[in-house]
Design an enzyme around this catalytic site. Structure first.
Site, PDB file in Angstrom:
ATOM      1  N   ARG A  31      -3.137  -5.508  34.837  1.00  0.00           N
ATOM      2  CA  ARG A  31      -3.916  -6.307  33.879  1.00  0.00           C
ATOM      3  C   ARG A  31      -2.961  -7.162  33.036  1.00  0.00           C
ATOM      4  NH1 ARG A  31      -9.000  -5.093  34.782  1.00  0.00           N
ATOM      5  NH2 ARG A  31      -9.420  -2.974  35.515  1.00  0.00           N
ATOM      6  N   ASP A  32      -3.370  -8.427  32.854  1.00  0.00           N
ATOM      7  CA  ASP A  32      -2.554  -9.347  32.058  1.00  0.00           C
ATOM      8  C   ASP A  32      -2.510  -8.862  30.607  1.00  0.00           C
ATOM      9  OD1 ASP A  32      -1.673 -12.590  32.571  1.00  0.00           O
ATOM     10  OD2 ASP A  32      -1.826 -11.876  30.494  1.00  0.00           O
ATOM     11  N   ILE A  33      -1.338  -8.955  30.002  1.00  0.00           N
ATOM     12  CA  ILE A  33      -1.137  -8.473  28.626  1.00  0.00           C
ATOM     13  C   ILE A  33      -1.866  -9.380  27.625  1.00  0.00           C
ATOM     14  CG2 ILE A  33       0.974  -9.745  28.000  1.00  0.00           C
ATOM     15  CD1 ILE A  33       2.158  -7.019  27.124  1.00  0.00           C
ATOM     16  N   ASN A  89       0.224 -20.878  39.060  1.00  0.00           N
ATOM     17  CA  ASN A  89       0.908 -21.972  38.383  1.00  0.00           C
ATOM     18  C   ASN A  89       2.308 -22.155  38.976  1.00  0.00           C
ATOM     19  OD1 ASN A  89      -1.264 -22.235  36.534  1.00  0.00           O
ATOM     20  ND2 ASN A  89      -0.423 -20.566  35.281  1.00  0.00           N
ATOM     21  N   VAL A  98       6.565 -16.996  33.925  1.00  0.00           N
ATOM     22  CA  VAL A  98       7.291 -15.901  34.582  1.00  0.00           C
ATOM     23  C   VAL A  98       7.606 -16.369  36.002  1.00  0.00           C
ATOM     24  CG1 VAL A  98       7.260 -13.496  35.327  1.00  0.00           C
ATOM     25  CG2 VAL A  98       6.114 -14.148  33.188  1.00  0.00           C
ATOM     26  N   HIS A 102       3.070 -15.214  41.275  1.00  0.00           N
ATOM     27  CA  HIS A 102       1.921 -14.381  40.922  1.00  0.00           C
ATOM     28  C   HIS A 102       0.635 -15.185  40.983  1.00  0.00           C
ATOM     29  CE1 HIS A 102       3.642 -16.059  37.218  1.00  0.00           C
ATOM     30  NE2 HIS A 102       2.412 -16.128  36.750  1.00  0.00           N
ATOM     31  N   HIS A 104      -3.098 -15.286  39.441  1.00  0.00           N
ATOM     32  CA  HIS A 104      -3.995 -14.804  38.384  1.00  0.00           C
ATOM     33  C   HIS A 104      -5.385 -14.637  38.994  1.00  0.00           C
ATOM     34  CE1 HIS A 104      -1.399 -15.950  34.855  1.00  0.00           C
ATOM     35  NE2 HIS A 104      -0.924 -16.813  35.726  1.00  0.00           N
TER      36      HIS A 104
HETATM   37  P1  AMP Z   1       2.230 -17.706  34.092  1.00  0.00           P
HETATM   38  O1  AMP Z   1       2.097 -18.359  32.733  1.00  0.00           O
HETATM   39  O2  AMP Z   1       1.369 -18.313  35.161  1.00  0.00           O
HETATM   40  O3  AMP Z   1       3.687 -17.607  34.504  1.00  0.00           O
HETATM   41  O4  AMP Z   1       1.679 -16.232  33.934  1.00  0.00           O
HETATM   42  C1  AMP Z   1       2.434 -15.182  33.412  1.00  0.00           C
HETATM   43  C2  AMP Z   1       1.427 -14.184  32.895  1.00  0.00           C
HETATM   44  O5  AMP Z   1       2.076 -12.943  32.712  1.00  0.00           O
HETATM   45  C3  AMP Z   1       0.802 -14.576  31.558  1.00  0.00           C
HETATM   46  O6  AMP Z   1      -0.610 -14.668  31.703  1.00  0.00           O
HETATM   47  C4  AMP Z   1       1.228 -13.450  30.628  1.00  0.00           C
HETATM   48  O7  AMP Z   1       0.222 -13.110  29.676  1.00  0.00           O
HETATM   49  C5  AMP Z   1       1.485 -12.314  31.597  1.00  0.00           C
HETATM   50  N1  AMP Z   1       2.413 -11.306  31.128  1.00  0.00           N
HETATM   51  C6  AMP Z   1       3.590 -11.511  30.500  1.00  0.00           C
HETATM   52  N2  AMP Z   1       4.186 -10.334  30.225  1.00  0.00           N
HETATM   53  C7  AMP Z   1       3.365  -9.361  30.707  1.00  0.00           C
HETATM   54  C8  AMP Z   1       3.412  -7.936  30.735  1.00  0.00           C
HETATM   55  N3  AMP Z   1       4.456  -7.259  30.210  1.00  0.00           N
HETATM   56  N4  AMP Z   1       2.385  -7.267  31.291  1.00  0.00           N
HETATM   57  C9  AMP Z   1       1.325  -7.936  31.800  1.00  0.00           C
HETATM   58  N5  AMP Z   1       1.239  -9.290  31.818  1.00  0.00           N
HETATM   59  C10 AMP Z   1       2.228  -9.988  31.272  1.00  0.00           C
END
Ligand code: AMP
Ligand code: ZN
Length: 116
Positions: A31-33, A89, A98, A102, A104
């Site tokens: 799950r996204d944080i 993205n 990140v 990944h 979403h």
């Molecule tokens: P992006 O902006 O497409 O690179 O997505 C990176 C996603 O990772 C974002 O939606 C963040 O909220 C999510 N994220 C960052 N750190 C964590 C974490 N520790 N656990 C879960 N999701 C995270």
């Protein structure tokens, strides 16, 4: 960025906790944080691939497995019929923060189009 510095590699290694909802041989999902919808799950390959630009022909099965994961998670979350969105993205202008590939998975509310 090396794998050692990669947040999602750290989650894969168990060094950073995450709410993991799916695991397979090639992918995991958690799950996204900072969720942007009632269901917001991040699906990642176990293999470190930085961006879409870095996907090789040999990586196609692994990348395909992210979509299989999305299908299974959407079903578990009860989203298959009403609908959901998957988004990947690539680089800064698209909002990638990140640099470990990944997908979403977003659902549980109406999603506008075009996206922001
Ligand atoms: P992006 O902006 O497409 O690179 O997505 C990176 C996603 O990772 C974002 O939606 C963040 O909220 C999510 N994220 C960052 N750190 C964590 C974490 N520790 N656990 C879960 N999701 C995270
Ligand atoms: Zn990584």
């Amino acid at each position: 960025m090396t794998h050692d510095d990669c947040l999602f590699c750290k989650i894969l290694a168990g060094d950073i906790p995450a709410d993991i909802v799916f695991e397979s041989e090639t992918a995991i999902a958690f799950r996204d944080i900072n969720p942007q919808a009632p269901t917001h799950v991040v699906i990642i390959p176990r293999q470190h691939i930085a961006t879409i630009n870095d996907i090789g022909v040999e990586d196609q099965p692994v990348v395909g497995s992210l979509f299989s994961a999305a299908r299974e998670i959407a079903k578990k979350e009860g989203l298959s019929e009403e609908g959901y969105r998957v988004v990947m993205n690539c680089n800064a202008a698209a909002g990638q923060t990140v640099f470990h590939l990944h997908l979403h998975l977003l659902g549980g509310r109406g999603l506008g189009w075009p996206p922001g």
